[in-house]
Design an enzyme around this catalytic site. Structure first.
Site: not given
Ligand code: PGA
Length: 248
Positions: A5, A7, A93, A95, A165, A171, A211
């Protein structure tokens, strides 16, 4: 499966560089899993061209409109994605839930549009830190899955990929422990078993995200109910993403 992803990262030139690097690496490597990359929507056509030529990875989008077509300025529809050879799309997601106010109802509609267009949704669920601290994580994840997915019949459901997640791990560099991931993935599989039966639950792909990186992927993927990862930050570095795909 590993899905990257990206982003809202990378200019067009940087994206093209990363994709060519990934293709070169994947053509050399022995990875035994499906690989998907989800670049920003603007780059889907370029990414599809590369992936069609090489055949080493599939392309996913990061979002889709809940509407089929029409006067929805700025939106991108599922038929548009399908016409660009997009085979997957991330939905729900955290976000998008947090910054764009996406609700379970909207997420369910987005998934309907995707399934109508033969695109597999990668449905994200996961609890906030305070929900885990209050020991409500199982209840929260179960509700997210029920509200967005459980009105689908068995055949439609079998095209959906689930990504667990935990929001506190996205993140932040604070990965769930392999035990925490396995415990939740096994729980999700039980919830699916209760609704659709053992066969469907066994065949459902449940990814871990938050992460996950080149160092911890092996330990996470070694768990029986962890079928791969949805990778954010580490998917922007070709070598790391390839290492993750080789971690099964
Ligand atoms: P990250 O994001 O690996 O940077 O923690 C994962 C995601 O949001 O899909």
């Amino acid at each position: 499966m590993v899905a990257g992803n990206w982003k809202m990262n990378k200019t067009f030139q940087e994206a093209e560089e990363l994709i060519s690097e990934l293709i070169q690496e994947f053509e050399k490597s022995e990875h035994g899993c499906d690989v998907v990359i989800c670049p920003p929507a603007l780059y889907l056509e370029m990414a599809s061209d590369y992936s069609n030529d090489s055949g080493v990875m599939a392309i996913g989008a990061q979002n889709v409109s809940e509407y089929e077509k029409g006067a929805y300025t700025g939106e991108i529809s599922a038929p548009m994605l399908a016409s660009m050879d997009v085979s997957y799309c991330i939905v729900g997601h955290s976000e998008r839930r947090k910054y764009f106010g996406e609700t379970d109802k909207q997420i369910a509609l987005k998934i309907e549009r995707l399934l109508e267009n033969a695109i597999s949704p990668i449905f994200c669920c996961g609890e906030l830190l305070e929900e885990r601290e209050a020991e409500r994580h199982f209840e929260v994840v179960e509700k997210q899955i029920e509200e967005a997915l459980f009105h689908f019949g068995e055949e439609e459901f079998s095209n959906i990929i689930i990504a667990y997640e935990p929001v506190w791990a996205i993140g932040t560099g604070k990965t769930a422990t392999p035990e925490q991931a396995q415990e939740m993935h096994a729980f999700i599989r039980r919830v699916i078993t209760n609704k659709y039966g053992e066969q469907v639950a066994e065949n459902t792909t449940i990814l871990y995200g938050g992460s996950c990186n080149a160092k911890n992927a092996k330990e996470l993927f070694a768990n029986p109910d962890v079928d791969g990862g949805l990778i954010g930050g580490a998917s922007l570095i070709a070598k790391d993403f390839v290492t993750i795909a080789n971690s099964f």
